[in-house]
Design a protein around this motif. Structure first.
Motif, short mmCIF file in Angstrom:
data_model
loop_
_atom_site.label_atom_id
_atom_site.label_comp_id
_atom_site.label_asym_id
_atom_site.label_seq_id
_atom_site.Cartn_x
_atom_site.Cartn_y
_atom_site.Cartn_z
N TRP A 180 44.52 40.03 39.55
CA TRP A 180 45.64 39.31 39.83
C TRP A 180 46.31 39.68 41.30
CZ3 TRP A 180 46.71 35.72 36.04
CH2 TRP A 180 46.09 35.85 34.88
N PRO A 181 47.27 39.11 41.73
CA PRO A 181 47.62 39.53 43.12
C PRO A 181 47.70 41.18 43.36
CG PRO A 181 48.93 37.46 42.31
CD PRO A 181 47.94 38.12 41.27
N ASN A 182 48.44 41.79 42.16
CA ASN A 182 48.69 43.16 42.44
C ASN A 182 47.96 44.32 41.38
OD1 ASN A 182 50.79 42.81 44.24
ND2 ASN A 182 52.01 41.94 42.58
N TYR A 183 47.00 43.61 40.71
CA TYR A 183 46.19 44.44 39.79
C TYR A 183 45.11 43.84 39.04
CZ TYR A 183 48.35 41.91 35.96
OH TYR A 183 48.69 41.15 34.83
N GLY A 184 44.36 44.39 38.28
CA GLY A 184 43.13 43.96 37.69
C GLY A 184 43.11 44.54 36.23
N GLN A 185 42.60 43.89 35.36
CA GLN A 185 42.04 44.49 34.10
C GLN A 185 40.72 43.72 33.59
OE1 GLN A 185 45.02 42.60 31.40
NE2 GLN A 185 43.89 40.60 31.24
N VAL A 186 40.18 44.84 33.01
CA VAL A 186 38.84 44.78 32.78
C VAL A 186 38.49 44.53 31.04
CG1 VAL A 186 36.39 46.08 32.40
CG2 VAL A 186 37.69 46.04 34.44
N ILE A 187 37.82 43.44 30.81
CA ILE A 187 37.62 43.23 29.29
C ILE A 187 35.97 43.98 28.89
CG2 ILE A 187 37.38 41.59 27.39
CD1 ILE A 187 39.25 40.41 30.47
N PRO A 188 36.22 45.29 28.44
CA PRO A 188 35.00 45.71 27.98
C PRO A 188 33.97 45.15 27.34
CG PRO A 188 36.75 47.18 27.43
CD PRO A 188 37.23 45.68 27.63
#
Length: 786
Positions: A180-188
């Motif tokens: 995303w513009p200001n962060y990311g997230q990881v789906i394990p």
């Protein structure tokens, strides 16, 4: 209970889900309440009178019951009785250490190390206190509740709460990143990690949306903060073949390359065999010798030799690559082999235990080359009895390399190289196999899935591995060598304590679990005698033969295996139940198994007259080998599952497939597609023709209005709804919403009688498996590891 004391912890089972109390469950609840009272007030001690007063117990019988329950809690160690007659909660006895197995989003189990899964502690997710799957933790038993109850016919399982994370099982995770513009997230990728990992913008590195990445955890969940991490490696775009295979390796902590020091050490090993080394060994280069392996094998770690003797007997040699001649204790090669523990076989590649120079060159028994081996040489009679045996280091020269198919063709057609030797070995192998089964070996022949891949790793077809006599020929002689080496080392023992040896052990099954399985199998018309251990193997083998070709074959075979203990490595000499061997070791695959290297060293040590070694040191090495084997099996299954899902993702969404229900849960049913052995989930929410209730005791779903039943073993037709490559999972549609029973008892028996009349030979092989936790009953393909 009066308000002047803290109230005991409420049982986590909601009141509406509790059964009507029986006498036993009433006493259980009362005992839990007393235990919870002492636990909550653990800093104080109480007399029996004070406890009675606190619970407003006035009636004489209830006083006696309450005092008796206090006595039980004291006997169990939960309470301590002081000299003044008061009782206090025993804080020190309630905390144990174990490893978290986070089986689903709602709860986990913490293994206590007892070996009995029923002793593992149930921990709700909210009580994990920041621990994740694989962590070593301290868990405090909660005395106020337990998972299941005697009144429900299930074993009581203690609940607990994690109080401390002793050691993180993993600091790195693999998953697919969403940016995303200001962060990311990881789906394990791991199915046992249920939270996405937050990645700050400045920790994204070069990762792009949809990439598979490896992240390092910088903050673990603690109930107030979500887990956080940083990207340390980008594997590639999710869904690409090499990306996914590397992701599986990373997920299970498997290495891609050998350290430079290990490679350099292997390269320094000379390829020449000195004459002085040959002089120390039994020279068997003049005896007819050959290898039989898979067509695509690159390492050949075993060979057979055959010599006809003048007395009418045969000298048969089982020759194993002498890996420990090249790998010495204290070297980088030895340390790396111990760390890896085993070679790992994914669908398209091998992660070897040893560098290529050793596994594919120096220690590979290639044809027309002199090779150093460790051998078991037997003089055998025509009826497969061992008259003499010899163990020691040898030098051999393989005359021929057979693929299994080539050796089978020689036996079948009567034409080809070494016909007499192959037919002789095949006849003796049949006799050895029959002898094993007469002594109680159990037939656990299961389906192994293979793939045909194109140059990009895309699966073009899925097919079962076919085991013929040539496979079983090699297997029987390897089993013979493993068994006789174990017995030989034991018989060399001096004094009252037997020699320490590395054994492959397999515990006797839990007969209560077997009885549960027998009851379940009986619903399909299969009779299993479990009350007498001597009759068990014959009964099991009859059932396995009867299952052949039936729709429920794979599902029931896998469920049967899971009622058994898991085979493991140990210095404890308890025998191998599945193979019916009093003693059994692993000696025949040192290129790919570290325990075999240990067995080679120990055998030579005792042949040289050495005293018994330190048991604790070798037991620790056995545990490491067993742990690494489990990781390898999980990784292999993950790669198979991924390719099955990938193959199904390429199917036309309108195509219908026949399948068998292999598991039922409160959220749907698992269906194994017969054609591909791929397993998918039909979700309860997608069964729109009725409201279905889960009947756990009978492994089935029942329509509330129509009374339609979907039961374990029923055949159904399905279509692919969604193939999720990232999660290696399939969602399926039920074609018509109707189950097709796989046959009445009468029709099953008729089919079996017809099969018996065909006179087909039944394939048998030894194998082991283990029981699973309280999860949906599923059937999966297993690589056999005896």
């Amino acid at each position: 209970m009066r308000n002047n004391r803290n109230k005991p912890r409420e049982n986590r089972r909601s009141a509406q889900n509790r059964p009507v109390p029986s006498a036993n469950s009433f006493l259980d609840e009362m005992k839990n309440d007393i235990a919870a009272f002492f636990e909550i007030n653990s800093g104080e001690s109480f007399s029996q009178a004070a406890v009675l007063e606190n619970f407003d117990v006035n009636e004489r019988k209830m006083k006696l019951l309450t005092n008796g329950l206090i006595g039980e809690l004291t006997d169990e160690g939960l309470l301590t009785r002081h000299p003044d007659g008061t009782y206090q909660f025993n804080e020190s006895d309630q905390t144990v250490e174990g490893v978290v197995d986070h089986v689903n989003p709602r709860f986990a189990f913490v293994g206590t190390g007892s070996g009995d899964r029923d002793d593992d502690i149930y921990v709700s997710t909210e009580d994990l206190n920041g621990a994740i799957d694989g962590d070593t933790v301290k868990v405090k038993r909660l005395s106020g509740s337990s998972y299941g109850s005697r009144s429900q016919g299930r074993s009581r399982r203690v609940e607990g709460r994690v109080t401390e994370v002793v050691e993180r099982g993993r600091s790195e995770l693999v998953g697919r990143i969403e940016t995303w513009p200001n962060y990311g997230q990881v789906i394990p990728d791991s199915k046992k990690i249920y939270e996405e990992i937050y990645i700050p913008k400045d920790k994204l590195g070069e990762a792009k949306d949809g990439d598979k990445v490896i992240i390092r955890m910088t903050r673990f969940p603690d109930g107030r903060h979500r887990p956080e991490g940083e990207v340390i490696s980008v594997l590639g775009q999710a869904g690409e073949h090499n990306t996914e295979m590397h992701a599986i390796l990373a997920e299970f902590g498997l290495p891609v390359h050998f350290p430079d020091a290990v490679e350099q050490e292997s390269e320094r090993i000379s390829e020449q065999i000195p004459e002085e080394e040959i002089a120390k060994r039994r020279d068997m280069r003049g005896v007819t010798t050959f290898t039989i392996d898979p067509e695509d094998a690159k390492d050949f770690d075993d060979a057979l030799s055959v010599l006809m003797l003048e007395n009418g007997n045969y000298e048969i040699g089982v020759h194993i690559a002498d890996v420990t001649h090249y790998i010495r204790m204290g070297t980088a090669l030895e340390d790396e082999a111990f760390k890896r523990g085993t070679s790992v076989y994914l669908v398209d590649r091998v992660v070897p235990m040893l560098p290529e120079k050793l596994s594919n060159n120096l220690c590979s028994l290639r044809p027309n080359e002199d090779k150093l081996t460790f051998s078991a040489v037997f003089e055998m009679t025509p009826d497969a009895k061992v008259k003499k045996e010899w163990f020691g280091r040898t030098v051999i020269h393989s005359d021929r390399r057979f693929a299994y198919e080539e050796a089978q063709n020689v036996v079948d057609t009567g034409q080809g190289d070494y016909l007499e030797e192959l037919r002789l070995l095949n006849e003796i192998a049949f006799k050895l196999r029959d002898e094993r089964f007469r002594h109680g070996a159990i037939n656990f022949e299961t389906v192994e899935v293979r793939f045909k891949l194109d140059e990009n790793g895309v699966p073009l077809s899925v097919y079962p591995k076919v085991r013929k006599d040539a496979h079983k020929l090699i297997e029987e002689f390897m089993l013979l060598a493993n068994k006789r080496v174990a017995e030989f080392v034991h018989n060399l023992s001096r004094g009252e304590h037997p020699n320490v040896m590395v054994y492959r052990v397999h515990d006797s099954p839990d007969f209560e679990k077997l009885r549960t399985f027998a009851t379940f199998a009986g619903r399909f018309g299969y009779k299993l005698k479990v009350d007498n251990e001597k009759e068990l193997s014959k009964s099991f083998n009859t059932m396995m033969d009867d299952l052949e070709g039936q729709p429920e074959q794979n599902a029931l075979q896998q469920l049967a295996i899971r009622t058994m203990a898991k085979a493991r490595y140990s210095t404890e000499d308890i025998g191998h139940f599945g193979l019916a061997f009093r003693r059994y070791s692993h000696f025949t695959s040192p290129i790919r198994r570290y325990p075999d290297m240990m067995a080679h060293r120990l055998l030579q040590h005792y042949l040289d007259g050495g005293k018994s070694v330190d048991r604790e040191e070798y037991e620790a090495r056995c545990k490491q080998s067993s742990d690494r084997e489990r990781v390898a099996v999980d990784a292999e299954r993950a790669s198979i599952k991924y390719k099955q899902v990938e193959f199904m993702s390429r199917m036309d969404r309108d195509q219908e497939f026949a399948g068998v229900i292999t598991g039922v849960t409160d959220f749907g049913m698992f269906v194994e597609i017969t054609e591909t052995s791929a397993e998918g989930l039909v979700r309860m929410t997608d069964l729109e023709d009725d409201f279905y209730e889960f009947d756990k005791d009978n492994y089935r779903l029942i329509g509330k209005r129509t009374k339609r039943i979907f039961a374990f073993g029923d055949t159904v037709k399905v279509r692919v709804k969604e193939a999720n490559l990232a999660r290696r999972s399939l969602d399926l549609w039920l074609v018509d919403g109707k189950s097709t029973p796989s046959g009445s008892l009468k029709s099953r028996l008729t089919r079996r009688e017809s099969k018996a009349g065909e006179g087909r030979s039944k394939s048998r092989s030894g194998g082991t498996g283990g029981s699973k936790r309280e999860k949906p009953v599923k059937a999966k393909s297993d690589r056999k590891r005896r």
